[in-house]
Structures are given as C-alpha cells and as structure tokens.
Write an enzyme that holds these catalytic residues in place. Structure first.
Site, PDB file in Angstrom:
ATOM      1  CB  THR A   1      -0.855  -0.025   1.288  1.00  0.00           C
ATOM      2  OG1 THR A   1      -1.874  -0.987   1.112  1.00  0.00           O
ATOM      3  CG2 THR A   1      -1.468   1.307   1.629  1.00  0.00           C
TER       4      THR A   1
ATOM      5  CB  THR B   1       0.875   0.919   5.260  1.00  0.00           C
ATOM      6  OG1 THR B   1       0.889  -0.397   4.680  1.00  0.00           O
ATOM      7  CG2 THR B   1       2.215   1.181   5.927  1.00  0.00           C
TER       8      THR B   1
ATOM      9  N   GLY C   1      -5.748  -3.406   7.956  1.00  0.00           N
ATOM     10  CA  GLY C   1      -6.721  -2.320   8.028  1.00  0.00           C
ATOM     11  C   GLY C   1      -7.785  -2.446   9.094  1.00  0.00           C
TER      12      GLY C   1
END
Ligand code: ASP
Length: 317
Positions: free
Chosen positions: A183, A234, A237
């Site tokens: 990410t 990052t 999540g």
C-alpha cells in the site's frame, strides 16, 4: 518559508532482508526515490502539500511493485478493488474512493471528489460514474494484472483467509525476484506552512467482495490537520479502523500536548500492538517534524526535506 518536508511509504509488513535480492531491493529504492522526487519537485516550486502528496502517490500507483493502482492485489472474486483518500490540513477537506475498479490513479479520483463532488467519499459504480463524467483516466483489467499478485491470490482463494500482501507465510516457494508489496502513502509540508496526507491501496489479498479497509477512511488510515499532523497508515486495516489510528495520533497531540514522535510511538508501538495490529505510518507536522514509525519487520519508506535529508529505507534500522 516553511521547512519543506515530504515523507512516503510503500507498505509495511514482514519485509526481511533475506526476502529481497539486491536487484529487487534496488528497484524498490528507485521506485521510492522517484516518488519522493516527483512530490518534492512540486514543493520546491512553492506548490501545495496536497499536490505534492498526489504526485508522489501517482508515481507509486504507476509502479507495479506496490499494492496500489497498477500493482493492486486480487480480491476473493479475483478482481482488483481499490481504495484511496486525500486530506488537506489547511481546511480539513477530504476526498475518498472505496472499492473502485479500472481507475488508473485512484488518488487523482479522490482529489477530484474532494474538489468537485460536494461529498467526501464515493464508492463502487457511483465513483466510476463520477470519474467518467470528470474525465478521470481509466485502464482495462489487463493493466492491473501482475503475475505475482495473481499467484499470491491463487494460493489462498479457496480459504477464508485474507492477508497483507507482505506476510512471510505467503512467500514460501515464491521466487525472490517476484516479491511485490505495498500500500502507498505520502504526507507533506509545503512552503506556505500547510500539510496534507494521502493513501492508496488495493487492500488485502483475498479480501471479501466489497471489503473496505482503513486507507480511504479519514481519521483511520489518512488524516491531516495543520494544527496537529498529517498521517498516512499501512498495515492490517481492520485494526487501524478499530483504533482510529490517524486521528488518535492527532488527538494525542491536540488534547494531550504530545510531540509528533511521542504520539506516533504510543499509537503504533503500544496501542496497536496491544490490539494485535501490525503495520505503521508516516507523519509530518507543520513545523517540519516527521516520523516513519512501524511495529512490523519493515516498511518501504522515504523522506526528503529542505534541510538536506533525502533517504529511502526498507528494513528496521
Ligand atoms: N491498510 C491496507 C488495508 O487494510 C493494507 C496495507 O496497508 O497494506 O486495506
């Protein structure tokens, strides 16, 4: 004039030196440096932190090494669904997209949503329709296909397991040359004293159809406020959502008077760890203090400042 600062990340996780060949390590370093240069060039021309963040992230989205834009991971249905957000610390404006497909640069769409939709977040087909109306660049499915990401998904698609694309256990048997992680995100302080943050991701491999992570959620994966800090996260999540990570750092600074580094340390190395959340964040404040903080084995990262700092790194120091 403020001290110019740009920090970026390309994902955090189980990133060990033994996993990368020197050639691949150089490709990552070059990708990070190119993104730093793209964003910093804007800051140097007195451009806004917002534009610098968008430029750095666009460069990372276009690089298939990173899990955003072109190199996005595959969902349980074998497709790419991307999330992104951008936030302007000078006025607390934010724009975000969730679960979009075939958008070449989701961060550009997030910025367009912030500036021209009258909303903060659009998702799925609604975001796509808005993108078409605004002339945002599209790309076909093939553009987002990378063999490594596909193989990574094939390995776990029949399970209920979903994962960060940089877990060591999904690397077994993979040729080292093929490792592609990350990410992406950027935070910046511009010449006018304003800060901004942005994050863009393909999410987690084998995620459920419609799953949305922390990256596009203002306050969780992305946040910017000139009074406190600009943050891009990052990691896993679900934990970053539950811990409202980016806003928690800001809150600790605003309400408790902590410094940027103190607040980042408490949130990433203490609170997230206690919850079981792996990952990290990049942060900058309006004075030019910055932090690149993570509780995982590594984080692709870089920083460039008007004070002469210009460095990229991957592993723990
Ligand atoms: N935070 C991202 C998500 O959960 C993944 C990552 O940072 O690699 O979607």
């Amino acid at each position: 004039m403020s001290k110019l600062t740009l920090a970026i990340h390309g994902g955090a996780g189980t990133i060990l030196k033994s996993m990368l060949t020197p050639e691949l390590e150089k490709l990552y370093d070059d990708g990070l440096q190119n993104a730093l240069d793209a964003g910093y060039a804007i800051l140097e021309k007195q451009g806004s932190a917002l534009d610098a963040v968008a430029a750095a992230i666009t460069s990372l989205e276009d690089n298939e090494l990173f899990n955003a834009g072109r190199g996005s991971v595959f969902t349980k249905k074998g497709i790419n669904e991307m999330d992104a957000a951008i936030m302007d610390g000078s006025n607390l404006q934010a724009g975000a997209v969730a679960g979009v497909r075939n958008i070449k640069n989701p961060i550009i769409l997030a910025k367009e949503i912030m500036l021209h939709s009258g909303h903060v977040m659009l998702s799925g087909n609604g975001a796509k329709e808005f993108a078409l109306n605004r002339g945002i660049e599209q790309a076909p499915d093939e553009y987002f296909f990378t063999k490594y990401r596909y193989d990574q998904w094939i390995e776990i698609r029949d399970s209920d397991y979903y994962q960060l694309d940089h877990k060591e256990d999904n690397l077994k048997g993979m040729p080292h040359e093929d490792k592609k992680f990350g990410t992406v995100g950027a935070v910046a302080l511009d010449a006018h004293g304003h800060i901004a943050a942005g994050t863009s991701t393909g999410g987690m491999t084998n995620k459920r159809f419609g799953r949305i992570g922390d990256s596009p959620i203002p306050g969780s994966g992305t946040y910017a406020n000139d009074k406190t800090c600009a943050i891009s996260c990052t990691g896993h999540g679900e934990y970053f959502l539950r811990a409202v990570v980016a806003y928690d750092v800001s809150g600790l600074m605003e309400y408790k008077g902590l410094t940027l580094q103190e607040a980042c340390h408490i949130v990433v190395k203490e609170k997230l760890v206690a919850l079981g959340g792996e990952g990290g964040l990049i942060a900058v404040d309006a004075l030019g203090n910055y932090d690149l903080c993570f509780n995982s084995e590594g984080m692709y990262r870089g920083v460039k400042t008007s004070g002469g700092i210009n460095k990229v790194a991957i592993y723990k120091d």
